[in-house]
Design a protein around this motif. Structure first.
Motif, PDB file in Angstrom:
ATOM      1  N   PRO A 130       0.814  -1.209   0.000  1.00  0.00           N
ATOM      2  CA  PRO A 130       0.000   0.000   0.000  1.00  0.00           C
ATOM      3  C   PRO A 130       0.846   1.257   0.000  1.00  0.00           C
ATOM      4  CG  PRO A 130      -0.039  -1.054   2.171  1.00  0.00           C
ATOM      5  CD  PRO A 130       0.669  -1.983   1.245  1.00  0.00           C
ATOM      6  N   THR A 131       0.336   2.302  -0.634  1.00  0.00           N
ATOM      7  CA  THR A 131       1.000   3.593  -0.664  1.00  0.00           C
ATOM      8  C   THR A 131       0.223   4.577   0.197  1.00  0.00           C
ATOM      9  OG1 THR A 131      -0.293   4.428  -2.513  1.00  0.00           O
ATOM     10  CG2 THR A 131       1.652   3.114  -3.053  1.00  0.00           C
ATOM     11  N   ALA A 132       0.749   5.784   0.344  1.00  0.00           N
ATOM     12  CA  ALA A 132       0.061   6.800   1.141  1.00  0.00           C
ATOM     13  C   ALA A 132      -1.316   7.087   0.571  1.00  0.00           C
ATOM     14  CB  ALA A 132       0.890   8.080   1.186  1.00  0.00           C
ATOM     15  N   GLN A 133      -1.451   7.008  -0.755  1.00  0.00           N
ATOM     16  CA  GLN A 133      -2.739   7.270  -1.390  1.00  0.00           C
ATOM     17  C   GLN A 133      -3.740   6.149  -1.110  1.00  0.00           C
ATOM     18  OE1 GLN A 133       0.231   7.647  -3.077  1.00  0.00           O
ATOM     19  NE2 GLN A 133       0.203   9.865  -2.789  1.00  0.00           N
ATOM     20  N   ASP A 134      -3.249   5.003  -0.636  1.00  0.00           N
ATOM     21  CA  ASP A 134      -4.110   3.864  -0.353  1.00  0.00           C
ATOM     22  C   ASP A 134      -4.508   3.796   1.120  1.00  0.00           C
ATOM     23  OD1 ASP A 134      -3.999   2.916  -2.979  1.00  0.00           O
ATOM     24  OD2 ASP A 134      -2.128   1.872  -2.590  1.00  0.00           O
ATOM     25  N   SER A 135      -4.364   4.883   1.867  1.00  0.00           N
ATOM     26  CA  SER A 135      -4.684   4.908   3.292  1.00  0.00           C
ATOM     27  C   SER A 135      -6.062   5.529   3.507  1.00  0.00           C
ATOM     28  CB  SER A 135      -3.626   5.707   4.060  1.00  0.00           C
ATOM     29  OG  SER A 135      -2.358   5.104   3.924  1.00  0.00           O
ATOM     30  N   TYR A 136      -6.883   4.874   4.312  1.00  0.00           N
ATOM     31  CA  TYR A 136      -8.258   5.312   4.524  1.00  0.00           C
ATOM     32  C   TYR A 136      -8.600   5.248   5.999  1.00  0.00           C
ATOM     33  CZ  TYR A 136      -8.343   4.351  -0.465  1.00  0.00           C
ATOM     34  OH  TYR A 136      -8.051   4.332  -1.814  1.00  0.00           O
ATOM     35  N   LEU A 137      -9.110   6.356   6.517  1.00  0.00           N
ATOM     36  CA  LEU A 137      -9.645   6.410   7.872  1.00  0.00           C
ATOM     37  C   LEU A 137     -11.153   6.591   7.749  1.00  0.00           C
ATOM     38  CD1 LEU A 137      -9.399   6.658  10.966  1.00  0.00           C
ATOM     39  CD2 LEU A 137      -8.945   9.108  10.640  1.00  0.00           C
ATOM     40  N   VAL A 138     -11.894   5.593   8.217  1.00  0.00           N
ATOM     41  CA  VAL A 138     -13.358   5.628   8.125  1.00  0.00           C
ATOM     42  C   VAL A 138     -13.933   5.260   9.487  1.00  0.00           C
ATOM     43  CG1 VAL A 138     -13.321   5.044   5.671  1.00  0.00           C
ATOM     44  CG2 VAL A 138     -13.532   3.227   7.357  1.00  0.00           C
ATOM     45  N   GLY A 139     -15.240   5.390   9.630  1.00  0.00           N
ATOM     46  CA  GLY A 139     -15.832   5.079  10.924  1.00  0.00           C
ATOM     47  C   GLY A 139     -17.318   4.838  10.841  1.00  0.00           C
ATOM     48  N   LEU A 140     -17.888   4.553  12.007  1.00  0.00           N
ATOM     49  CA  LEU A 140     -19.319   4.290  12.152  1.00  0.00           C
ATOM     50  C   LEU A 140     -19.842   5.081  13.335  1.00  0.00           C
ATOM     51  CD1 LEU A 140     -22.001   2.690  11.742  1.00  0.00           C
ATOM     52  CD2 LEU A 140     -21.001   0.871  13.147  1.00  0.00           C
ATOM     53  N   ILE A 141     -20.915   5.865  13.123  1.00  0.00           N
ATOM     54  CA  ILE A 141     -21.581   6.591  14.194  1.00  0.00           C
ATOM     55  C   ILE A 141     -22.936   5.955  14.456  1.00  0.00           C
ATOM     56  CG2 ILE A 141     -22.589   8.788  14.915  1.00  0.00           C
ATOM     57  CD1 ILE A 141     -20.565  10.226  13.177  1.00  0.00           C
ATOM     58  N   GLY A 142     -23.210   5.666  15.712  1.00  0.00           N
ATOM     59  CA  GLY A 142     -24.499   5.114  16.101  1.00  0.00           C
ATOM     60  C   GLY A 142     -24.518   4.830  17.586  1.00  0.00           C
ATOM     61  N   SER A 143     -25.591   4.247  18.067  1.00  0.00           N
ATOM     62  CA  SER A 143     -25.732   3.913  19.477  1.00  0.00           C
ATOM     63  C   SER A 143     -25.646   2.404  19.683  1.00  0.00           C
ATOM     64  CB  SER A 143     -27.084   4.413  20.010  1.00  0.00           C
ATOM     65  OG  SER A 143     -27.136   5.817  20.009  1.00  0.00           O
ATOM     66  N   GLY A 144     -24.870   1.985  20.679  1.00  0.00           N
ATOM     67  CA  GLY A 144     -24.761   0.570  21.000  1.00  0.00           C
ATOM     68  C   GLY A 144     -24.101  -0.249  19.919  1.00  0.00           C
ATOM     69  N   ILE A 145     -23.033   0.271  19.333  1.00  0.00           N
ATOM     70  CA  ILE A 145     -22.409  -0.362  18.165  1.00  0.00           C
ATOM     71  C   ILE A 145     -21.120  -1.104  18.516  1.00  0.00           C
ATOM     72  CG2 ILE A 145     -23.418   1.229  16.504  1.00  0.00           C
ATOM     73  CD1 ILE A 145     -20.793   2.825  16.596  1.00  0.00           C
ATOM     74  N   GLY A 146     -20.902  -1.341  19.814  1.00  0.00           N
ATOM     75  CA  GLY A 146     -19.625  -1.909  20.241  1.00  0.00           C
ATOM     76  C   GLY A 146     -19.271  -3.238  19.627  1.00  0.00           C
ATOM     77  N   THR A 147     -20.244  -4.042  19.242  1.00  0.00           N
ATOM     78  CA  THR A 147     -19.945  -5.340  18.636  1.00  0.00           C
ATOM     79  C   THR A 147     -20.379  -5.405  17.176  1.00  0.00           C
ATOM     80  OG1 THR A 147     -22.015  -6.209  19.526  1.00  0.00           O
ATOM     81  CG2 THR A 147     -20.022  -6.600  20.815  1.00  0.00           C
ATOM     82  N   SER A 148     -20.427  -4.248  16.518  1.00  0.00           N
ATOM     83  CA  SER A 148     -20.746  -4.225  15.095  1.00  0.00           C
ATOM     84  C   SER A 148     -19.761  -5.087  14.307  1.00  0.00           C
ATOM     85  CB  SER A 148     -20.691  -2.781  14.583  1.00  0.00           C
ATOM     86  OG  SER A 148     -20.759  -2.754  13.174  1.00  0.00           O
ATOM     87  N   LEU A 149     -20.259  -5.752  13.288  1.00  0.00           N
ATOM     88  CA  LEU A 149     -19.404  -6.556  12.413  1.00  0.00           C
ATOM     89  C   LEU A 149     -18.714  -5.706  11.347  1.00  0.00           C
ATOM     90  CD1 LEU A 149     -21.653  -9.697  11.767  1.00  0.00           C
ATOM     91  CD2 LEU A 149     -19.945  -9.332  13.555  1.00  0.00           C
ATOM     92  N   SER A 150     -19.124  -4.453  11.186  1.00  0.00           N
ATOM     93  CA  SER A 150     -18.618  -3.639  10.078  1.00  0.00           C
ATOM     94  C   SER A 150     -17.095  -3.468  10.072  1.00  0.00           C
ATOM     95  CB  SER A 150     -19.303  -2.271  10.071  1.00  0.00           C
ATOM     96  OG  SER A 150     -20.634  -2.405   9.659  1.00  0.00           O
ATOM     97  N   PRO A 151     -16.446  -3.209  11.218  1.00  0.00           N
ATOM     98  CA  PRO A 151     -14.983  -3.049  11.151  1.00  0.00           C
ATOM     99  C   PRO A 151     -14.285  -4.252  10.543  1.00  0.00           C
ATOM    100  CG  PRO A 151     -15.797  -2.244  13.245  1.00  0.00           C
ATOM    101  CD  PRO A 151     -16.962  -2.911  12.571  1.00  0.00           C
ATOM    102  N   MET A 152     -14.646  -5.453  10.994  1.00  0.00           N
ATOM    103  CA  MET A 152     -13.991  -6.656  10.483  1.00  0.00           C
ATOM    104  C   MET A 152     -14.364  -6.918   9.025  1.00  0.00           C
ATOM    105  SD  MET A 152     -14.184  -9.217  13.792  1.00  0.00           S
ATOM    106  CE  MET A 152     -15.873  -8.815  14.240  1.00  0.00           C
ATOM    107  N   LEU A 153     -15.600  -6.596   8.660  1.00  0.00           N
ATOM    108  CA  LEU A 153     -16.054  -6.826   7.289  1.00  0.00           C
ATOM    109  C   LEU A 153     -15.311  -5.916   6.313  1.00  0.00           C
ATOM    110  CD1 LEU A 153     -18.094  -8.402   5.599  1.00  0.00           C
ATOM    111  CD2 LEU A 153     -19.787  -6.646   6.110  1.00  0.00           C
TER     112      LEU A 153
END
Length: 305
Positions: free
Chosen positions: A4-27
């Protein structure tokens, strides 16, 4: 794997309530790893922060300032976030709900643009899981952010009449008015508790879009005797994979669809918006299935990240 290069770096996230065990990060992370991307997916849990849902606007602005590439938005913020964005993609504007925010530009020129991948996620899941389902008459339970997306998907797919029930009648009426404006008078109607038995008895299918049935919110979203063998039944909940509604429907001979496909396919569409890369949708569905069976605990909201 490509380095990966610097251009291939991504910071993303999820906003919501009670999301501590969301599957989205791993997916998301699994697909990023496959493509050789640096990808960090952060959870921004309103419950952990101790803030009200309307704090979503502040958090979106902070994320843009911090260099996030994008955000997923889930319950209870999919409609609250609308007033805090710079622009809406046409589908998000039509639905009146956002589950994905993409930051365009950087610094003072950064714009937060809202999208809705729940619509395409549900449509893809439905097409794969219930390809032979009749769509002449459908009953939908729930008129919130997920419900608005599912309703648009069903009517776009050819549902001739959609009856929508919600515990908040004004919310159902507002959604029905928007749907009829977009799809034509009479395509959607409000079903109150006195109508539900009649409309369900005549329906081809039933789709459930509220949190009822997910871990922590057990129960059925309608009286059990209304679930009859002539229905197909779809539930947007994916934890547990088989809700009380789906278990009942399966026992009565109904074709059923759980919420896992919607989770995987909306995530794939969000990943493409964040990165510009085309994900392997089949691989993401397989990964979602693996995660849901390996980590079957509480958490993760219905029908979203």
């Amino acid at each position: 794997m490509t380095r990966p290069t610097a251009q291939d770096s991504y910071l993303v996230g999820l906003i919501g309530s009670g999301i501590g065990t969301s599957l989205s990060p791993m997916l998301h992370q699994a697909e990023a790893d496959r493509l050789g991307l640096r990808y960090l997916y952060r959870l921004i849990d309103l419950d952990a922060l101790g803030g009200p849902p309307d704090r979503v606007g502040e958090l979106v602005h902070v994320a843009g300032d911090m260099g996030f590439r994008g955000l997923n938005i889930t319950h209870p913020c999919k409609q609250l976030v609308l007033d805090h964005l710079d622009a809406l993609a046409p589908q998000a504007e039509a639905v009146g709900a956002v589950n994905t925010v993409v930051f365009e530009g950087r610094g003072p020129d950064c714009r937060a643009v809202g999208h809705n991948t729940d619509v395409t996620g549900f449509a893809a899941s439905f097409d794969q899981g219930l390809p032979e389902a009749r769509l002449r008459r459908v009953v939908q339970l729930g008129a919130g952010g997920a419900g608005a997306a599912v309703a648009h998907a069903l009517l776009t797919r050819g549902t001739r009449h959609l009856a929508i029930a919600d515990p908040v009648p004004d919310r159902a009426a507002s959604l029905v008015a928007r749907l009829n404006l977009r799809f034509g008078d009479g395509r959607a109607t409000v079903a109150d508790s006195s109508d539900l038995g009649t409309v369900t008895s005549r329906a081809d299918g039933l789709v459930h879009t509220s949190p009822t049935g997910m871990t922590g919110h057990p129960g059925l979203p309608l009286p059990a005797d209304l679930v009859h063998p002539g229905l197909w039944v779809a539930d947007v909940v994916y934890r547990p994979l088989e809700t009380e509604l789906l278990r009942l429907a399966r026992a009565r001979g109904c074709a059923v669809l759980n919420g896992l496909g919607m989770l995987a396919f909306q995530a794939a569409d969000a990943f493409r918006l964040f990165t510009g890369r085309e994900p392997d949708r089949a691989r993401m569905l397989a990964r979602a299935t693996e995660l849901a069976t390996s980590f079957p605990g509480p958490g993760a909201h219905a029908s979203g990240p």
